[in-house]
Write an enzyme that holds these catalytic residues in place. Structure first.
Site, mmCIF file in Angstrom:
data_model
loop_
_atom_site.group_PDB
_atom_site.id
_atom_site.type_symbol
_atom_site.label_atom_id
_atom_site.label_comp_id
_atom_site.label_asym_id
_atom_site.label_seq_id
_atom_site.Cartn_x
_atom_site.Cartn_y
_atom_site.Cartn_z
ATOM 1 N N HIS A 356 0.795 -1.237 0.000
ATOM 2 C CA HIS A 356 0.000 0.000 0.000
ATOM 3 C C HIS A 356 0.822 1.278 0.000
ATOM 4 O O HIS A 356 0.254 2.366 0.133
ATOM 5 C CB HIS A 356 -0.919 0.065 1.215
ATOM 6 C CG HIS A 356 -1.979 -0.969 1.235
ATOM 7 N ND1 HIS A 356 -3.251 -0.758 0.749
ATOM 8 C CD2 HIS A 356 -1.960 -2.238 1.670
ATOM 9 C CE1 HIS A 356 -3.974 -1.851 0.905
ATOM 10 N NE2 HIS A 356 -3.213 -2.777 1.461
ATOM 11 N N LYS A 544 -8.128 14.143 4.665
ATOM 12 C CA LYS A 544 -7.285 12.941 4.615
ATOM 13 C C LYS A 544 -6.224 13.089 5.695
ATOM 14 O O LYS A 544 -6.116 14.147 6.313
ATOM 15 C CB LYS A 544 -6.627 12.788 3.237
ATOM 16 C CG LYS A 544 -5.946 14.063 2.725
ATOM 17 C CD LYS A 544 -5.350 13.893 1.330
ATOM 18 C CE LYS A 544 -6.328 13.993 0.196
ATOM 19 N NZ LYS A 544 -6.732 12.742 -0.389
ATOM 20 N N ARG A 545 -5.422 12.030 5.936
ATOM 21 C CA ARG A 545 -4.328 12.170 6.891
ATOM 22 C C ARG A 545 -3.430 13.342 6.490
ATOM 23 O O ARG A 545 -3.258 13.627 5.294
ATOM 24 C CB ARG A 545 -3.508 10.875 6.928
ATOM 25 C CG ARG A 545 -4.189 9.730 7.621
ATOM 26 C CD ARG A 545 -4.535 10.028 9.051
ATOM 27 N NE ARG A 545 -3.361 10.198 9.871
ATOM 28 C CZ ARG A 545 -2.745 9.225 10.530
ATOM 29 N NH1 ARG A 545 -3.202 7.996 10.469
ATOM 30 N NH2 ARG A 545 -1.695 9.473 11.280
ATOM 31 N N LYS A 550 1.044 14.561 0.831
ATOM 32 C CA LYS A 550 -0.332 14.854 0.411
ATOM 33 C C LYS A 550 -0.534 16.351 0.154
ATOM 34 O O LYS A 550 -1.539 16.769 -0.401
ATOM 35 C CB LYS A 550 -1.335 14.350 1.455
ATOM 36 C CG LYS A 550 -1.330 12.812 1.593
ATOM 37 C CD LYS A 550 -2.377 12.344 2.592
ATOM 38 C CE LYS A 550 -2.299 10.857 2.915
ATOM 39 N NZ LYS A 550 -2.970 10.003 1.913
ATOM 40 N N THR A 652 -8.413 6.720 -1.919
ATOM 41 C CA THR A 652 -9.764 6.165 -2.047
ATOM 42 C C THR A 652 -10.815 7.248 -1.826
ATOM 43 O O THR A 652 -11.938 7.127 -2.327
ATOM 44 C CB THR A 652 -10.001 5.000 -1.056
ATOM 45 O OG1 THR A 652 -9.419 5.333 0.204
ATOM 46 C CG2 THR A 652 -9.373 3.713 -1.563
ATOM 47 N N LYS A 656 -14.668 8.280 -3.568
ATOM 48 C CA LYS A 656 -15.894 8.632 -2.832
ATOM 49 C C LYS A 656 -16.432 9.981 -3.305
ATOM 50 O O LYS A 656 -17.634 10.165 -3.480
ATOM 51 C CB LYS A 656 -15.613 8.681 -1.322
ATOM 52 C CG LYS A 656 -15.215 7.326 -0.745
ATOM 53 C CD LYS A 656 -14.599 7.426 0.656
ATOM 54 C CE LYS A 656 -13.875 6.117 0.989
ATOM 55 N NZ LYS A 656 -12.938 6.263 2.115
HETATM 56 C C1 26W Z 1 4.092 3.364 10.272
HETATM 57 C C2 26W Z 1 3.846 2.127 9.556
HETATM 58 C C3 26W Z 1 2.795 2.244 8.502
HETATM 59 C C4 26W Z 1 3.158 2.562 7.244
HETATM 60 C C5 26W Z 1 2.217 2.609 6.243
HETATM 61 C C6 26W Z 1 1.480 1.989 8.810
HETATM 62 C C7 26W Z 1 0.521 2.037 7.822
HETATM 63 C C8 26W Z 1 0.890 2.328 6.534
HETATM 64 C C9 26W Z 1 -0.149 2.288 5.440
HETATM 65 C C10 26W Z 1 0.359 1.397 4.339
HETATM 66 C C11 26W Z 1 -0.521 3.625 4.961
HETATM 67 C C12 26W Z 1 -1.787 3.607 4.134
HETATM 68 O O1 26W Z 1 -2.872 3.656 4.665
HETATM 69 N N1 26W Z 1 -1.631 3.595 2.809
HETATM 70 C C13 26W Z 1 -2.727 3.939 1.953
HETATM 71 O O2 26W Z 1 -3.418 2.785 1.538
HETATM 72 C C14 26W Z 1 -4.579 3.140 0.795
HETATM 73 C C15 26W Z 1 -5.329 1.861 0.498
HETATM 74 O O3 26W Z 1 -4.636 1.096 -0.418
HETATM 75 C C16 26W Z 1 -4.196 3.898 -0.458
HETATM 76 O O4 26W Z 1 -5.378 4.295 -1.098
HETATM 77 C C17 26W Z 1 -3.370 5.121 -0.102
HETATM 78 O O5 26W Z 1 -2.911 5.757 -1.263
HETATM 79 C C18 26W Z 1 -2.206 4.718 0.767
HETATM 80 O O6 26W Z 1 -1.497 5.859 1.225
#
Ligand code: 26W
Length: 811
Positions: A356, A544-545, A550, A652, A656
C-alpha cells in the site's frame, strides 16, 4: 433480505427495550433506545449468521481470510439495516413510536480501529465480500483504544484517547471457548523424536487470545460473514492475590499488564515506521491466534491438510501480518507434522500480499535481536526461508553479490518484511495501475524480474452501499428515479446516468441535492466550529491524513495567495469559496502538526477579516473520521487530490468524492490517473508534474525550490508570510514549514507545482460559473464511478488471486 413486517418489528422493539432496560419505552434515554435497536438487529442477524456458517461448512467452499492490523468500520447500525433491507421499515416503525432513526444512528460511536486508507479499504472489502457471496472473513486486533480523538485547541491538534468501548458494543460477541494461546519469548529445544527433528518451545510467556466476532452483513443476500478481532488476556484470570508472596504478586501484576498492553491501543502512525517491540508483538499476536483458529476449524471440518491451499486463501493487508507466512509454516511443520517442502508449497499457495505504499520510510524491518528474542521459533523458520531463498539466488545470479544481499530477507541486522511477504506468497499486488508499475519498475524491480508472474494490479475501490446509498440518500433516489436500481447490484450500470445529462430537470435536481447536502454540512460546521459558511459558495474540500506528500501545504499556500489577491483587489471577481480541511496528524509527526497549526492560523485571520469574508472562508473540521466523512463528502463541490505524483499509492477518498458528484482537482497520481481515464480530460482538472519529471528530479537532481520561489512574486510573498509574523506574532511558529520548503529544497515539489495549481483553481472557478456545464461534469463523474465500487475490486481479487467466489464470476 430479511422478511419482517413493520408490526412485528415494533412489537419486537418494545419487547427488547423492556427486556434490556427494565422500564417503559417512554422513560428511555436516547442511548437506551440506540442500544435496543442495535441488540435487536444483532438478534435478527444471528440466525442468518449461523446458517451462513453451516452452509460454508457443508459446501466446503474456499474460505478467504483477510488479515489486517486495521479495520476502520465506522458505524454499523445504518449499514446493517440497509444491507438487511429493513431500514425503511425500521424507520417508519420507530417513527410511530416517536423515535427518529437517524438520531439513534448518530449516537453510535465510530469503530475507528484504523489510521486511514488501508484500514478503511479493509472495511469496504468486508462489505463487498459479504455482498458478493464470497466466504471472506476479517482477522485483526480488538484494540481497546482506537485511533485517537483529535481536538483542535488554540489551533493545534491535541490527542485524546478513543475509548470507543465505554458505552459497550452491541455488535460483538465474545467467544471465550474459541480462545487460542500465543507464545512469546523463551527458548527452542531441538530433539530427535522417533528419528524426526522436533522443535519444542519452552519457558515462553503464554498470552490468551480471546476472539470477539462481529457480523458482516451482505446486501440483501442472507450472507453474514465474520470479522474476528482478538483481545489479549492473561492465561489465568483467577488472580488469587492473597496467596501470592510479595514477589509473585508483583510479577503477576507485571505479567497481566504486559499481556493486556498487546491489544491496548492502535498505533497512530501511517508515515514513519518505528521498530517498536510492542508493535511486533501485536502483529504476531493476531496472526498466530488467527491462523491457529483457522487451522483448527479446517481440521475439524475438512481433515486433510494436504490440499489446504485449495480450501483457504490468506490475504495479508500490507506487511503488518507478514508473520502469517512463518507462523503457518510453524503450525504445519511443528504441530501437524508436515515436511518443509509440503508446508512451503501450501503456505506460498495460500498467502497473497498487497503493498500500500512506496514511501521508503514506511517499510517495515525488524531488528534481528528483537525478533529472535521475542519469537525464537519463528525466527528459526525465517532464517531457513532466507537460507533457501539465497540459495536460489546464488544459483540464478552467479557472482552478483550486491543484488543477492539487496534481495535477502535478513540483512544489515534486520528482517525485511516486504521481502518475506514477496518470497512467501504467490501474489503481490499494488493498489492502482501507476502504483503497480512503480513497484515493478522501481521499488521491487529485483523481485519483479525474479517472479514476474507474482506481480499484478488491483485498483482499489469503495463500497457504494456506504459511500452513496447510505451517505447520500437524495442522490441515490435521483439515480433510481432516472435509471432504475440495477446499478445497486451492478455498479457499472451507473453509466446509464450519462444518457440523462442533457435533461435540464435532471441537472437541476443534481444541483438542488448538492445544495441541500451543503446546507446540512454548513449546520455541522456551525455547530462544531462556530464558523458560518455560505452554502452558495464553492465547497472546496481536502480531507485525509496530514502528510507532507499529500501537500496540504500547497492548498494552504494557494489560500494565502488568494487572500493577498483579495486584499489587493477587493473587487476581484471570483466565485466565493469555502475551503474545508480535515484530518489527523500522527502525534509524533512535527511537520504535520505544524501544518494543522498553519491552516488554523490562516483560517483564523481570514475568517475574521470582513474585507474578504463574502468571498473566502477557511474551515478546519475537528476529528475527521468515517462518520464525519459521510456528511462531508456528499456536500463537496471540489475534491482536492493533490499529492506529489508517484507518492499516493491509490487514494480512495478521490473515488468517494467523484461518486458523490464532486469535481476532482488532481495530480496524475495513484488512482487519479484511472479516474481521469474514466471521465475524460474535460471532466476533471489536472495539474502538476508528471511521473517522469518527478522520478527524473529524484534520480538526477536539478530542482531548486529557492530559484522557483525567487522567480515568482506570489511565492516570495506567501513564503515570507510564514516567517514575518503575518499569521502569528511568534515568527518562529511556522519556521519548520518555511525551512522544509526553502532550506531543505522542498522534497515534495510544493513550490514547483504552485503555479500550475493556481491555474487549475482558476479554471475551476471559470467552469463553476457555467452551472449547466458544472452539473454535467458532476453527472459524468457520478455515472463513471461504478467501476470504483469495491465490488469490482473484490471480484478481481476473487478470480485473479484467491480463486474463490466462482459463483459470482458471471455477475
Ligand atoms: C508506520 C507504519 C505504517 C506505514 C504505512 C502503517 C501504515 C501504513 C499504510 C500502508 C498507509 C496507508 O494507509 N496507505 C494507503 O493505503 C490506501 C489503500 O490502499 C491507499 O489508497 C493510499 O494511497 C495509501 O497511502
Amino acid at each position: 433480505m430479511l422478511n419482517i413486517s413493520k408490526k412485528t418489528f415494533k412489537k419486537d422493539y418494545v419487547k427488547k427495550f423492556i427486556e434490556l432496560h427494565g422500564k417503559e419505552l417512554e422513560e428511555g434515554t436516547p442511548q437506551n433506545k440506540y442500544e435496543t435497536l442495535g441488540t435487536l438487529v444483532r438478534d435478527y442477524i444471528a440466525e442468518m449468521w449461523i446458517a451462513t456458517n453451516k452452509k460454508y461448512n457443508k459446501t466446503q467452499e474456499k474460505q478467504v481470510y483477510y488479515l489486517s492490523a486495521e479495520f476502520l468500520l465506522g458505524r454499523l447500525l445504518g449499514n446493517s439495516l440497509l444491507n438487511l433491507g429493513i431500514r425503511d421499515i425500521c424507520k417508519e416503525g420507530l417513527a410511530e413510536l416517536n423515535i427518529n432513526l437517524e438520531e439513534l444512528e448518530n449516537l453510535e460511536q465510530d469503530q475507528g480501529l484504523g489510521n486511514g486508507g488501508l484500514g478503511r479499504l479493509a472495511a469496504c472489502f468486508l462489505d463487498s465480500m459479504a455482498s458478493l457471496n464470497i466466504p471472506g472473513h476479517g482477522c485483526g486486533i480488538r484494540y481497546k483504544y482506537g485511533f485517537f480523538e483529535q481536538k483542535i485547541i488554540n489551533g493545534s491538534q491535541i490527542e485524546a484517547p478513543d475509548n470507543w468501548l465505554r458505552g459497550g458494543n452491541v455488535w460483538e460477541i465474545r467467544k471465550p471457548d474459541k480462545a487460542e494461546i500465543v507464545k512469546f519469548g523463551g527458548e527452542v529445544k531441538v530433539e530427535m523424536i522417533d528419528g524426526n527433528m522436533t522443535f519444542i518451545h519452552i519457558n515462553y510467556e503464554p498470552v490468551l487470545a480471546v476472539p470477539y466476532d462481529t457480523p458482516v452483513v451482505g446486501y440483501e443476500n442472507q450472507v453474514i460473514n465474520t470479522l474476528r478481532l482478538w483481545s489479549a488476556e492473561p492465561v489465568s484470570n483467577e488472580f488469587d492475590f492473597s496467596s501470592f508472596s510479595r514477589g509473585d504478586f508483583l510479577k503477576a501484576i507485571e505479567y497481566k499488564n504486559s499481556v493486556e498492553a498487546i491489544s491496548h491501543v492502535l498505533y497512530p502512525d501511517d508515515s514513519f515506521y518505528e521498530g517498536k517491540l510492542l508493535r511486533l508483538k501485536q502483529q504476531y499476536f493476531f496472526v498466530s491466534a488467527g491462523l491457529q483458529s483457522i487451522i483448527r476449524h479446517y481440521v475439524k471440518h475438512n481433515g486433510d491438510l494436504e490440499n489446504l491451499d485449495e480450501k483457504i486463501a490468506i490475504h495479508i493487508n500490507d506487511t503488518h501480518p507478514t508473520l502469517a507466512i512463518p507462523e503457518l509454516m510453524r503450525i504445519l511443520i511443528d504441530e501437524e507434522g508436515l515436511s518443509w517442502d509440503d508446508a512451503w508449497r501450501i503456505t506460498t499457495n495460500s498467502v497473497s500480499y498487497t503493498n500500500h505504499t512506496i514511501l521508503a520510510e514506511a517499510l517495515e524491518k525488524w531488528p534481528v535481536d528483537m525478533f529472535k528474542k521475542i519469537l525464537p521459533r519463528i525466527y528459526m523458520i525465517v532464517e531457513e526461508i532466507n537460507r533457501r531463498f539465497c540459495e536460489e539466488l546464488w544459483s540464478k545470479y552467479i557472482g552478483q553479490w550486491d543484488k543477492i544481499s539487496r534481495m535477502a530477507i535478513i540483512g544489515d541486522g534486520y528482517v525485511k518484511m516486504a521481502h518475506l511477504a514477496i518470497v512467501g506468497s504467490h501474489s503481490v499486488n499494488g493498489v492502482a495501475k501507476l502504483h503497480t508499475e512503480i513497484l515493478k519498475k522501481q521499488e521491487m524491480q529485483d523481485f519483479y524480474y525474479l517472479y514476474p508472474r507474482k506481480f499484478n494490479n488491483k485498483t482499489n475501490g469503495i463500497t457504494h452501499r456506504r459511500w452513496l446509498m447510505k451517505s447520500n440518500p437524495k442522490l441515490t433516489k435521483l439515480l433510481v428515479d432516472t435509471i432504475g436500481d440495477s446499478w445497486i447490484k451492478h455498479p457499472t450500470d451507473m453509466e446509464k446516468f450519462e444518457n440523462h445529462l442533457d435533461d435540464k430537470s435532471v441537472l437541476e435536481r443534481l444541483q438542488q441535492i448538492k445544495t441541500e447536502n451543503k446546507i446540512d454540512l454548513a449546520k455541522t460546521i456551525k455547530q462544531s466550529s462556530g464558523i458560518i459558511v455560505d452554502p452558495n459558495s464553492i465547497f472546496d474540500v481536502q480531507v485525509k491524513r496530514i502528510h507532507a506528500y499529500k501537500r496540504q501545504t500547497l492548498n494552504c499556500l494557494r489560500v494565502m495567495n488568494l487572500y493577498n489577491k483579495l486584499l489587493e483587489n477587493p473587487n476581484l471577481d471570483i466565485v466565493p469559496r469555502t475551503v474545508i480541511f480535515g484530518g489527523k496528524a500522527a502525534p509524533g509527526y512535527f511537520l504535520a502538526k505544524k501544518t494543522i497549526e498553519l491552516i488554523n492560523a490562516v483560517a483564523d485571520k481570514i475568517n475574521n477579516d470582513p474585507r474578504v469574508n463574502e468571498k473566502l472562508k477557511v474551515v478546519y473540521l475537528e476529528n475527521y473520521r468515517v462518520s464525519l466523512a459521510e456528511s462531508i463528502i456528499p456536500a463537496a463541490d471540489i475534491s482536492e487530490q493533490i499529492s506529489t505524483t508517484t507518492k499516493e499509492a491509490s487514494g480512495t477518498s478521490n473515488m468517494k468524492f467523484m461518486m458523490n458528484g464532486a469535481i476532482t482537482i488532481a495530480t496524475l497520481d495513484g488512482a487519479n490517473v484511472e479516474i481521469r481515464d474514466e471521465v475524460g480530460d474535460d471532466n476533471i482538472v489536472i495539474f502538476g508534474m508528471n511521473e517522469r519529471e518527478v522520478l527524473d528530479y529524484y534520480k538526477n537532481g536539478g530542482y531548486s525550490s529557492w530559484q522557483v520561489c525567487n522567480e515568482d512574486e506570489r511565492l516570495k510573498r506567501v513564503t515570507q508570510d510564514l516567517v514575518n509574523g503575518y499569521y502569528s506574532p511568534d515568527k518562529e511558529k511556522f519556521k519548520t514549514i518555511y525551512e522544509h520548503l526553502l532550506t531543505y529544497n522542498d522534497e515534495f515539489f510544493v513550490l514547483k507545482d504552485f503555479d500550475s495549481y493556481l491555474r487549475a483553481q482558476d479554471k475551476v472557478d471559470e467552469i463553476y460559473r457555467d452551472s449547466i456545464r458544472w452539473q454535467k461534469m458532476a453527472g459524468v463523474n457520478i455515472a463513471h464511478s461504478g467501476i470504483f465500487s469495491s465490488d469490482r475490486t473484490i471480484q478481481e481479487y476473487a478470480t485473479g488471486i484467491w480463486g474463490s467466489g466462482f459463483l459470482y464470476k458471471n455477475l
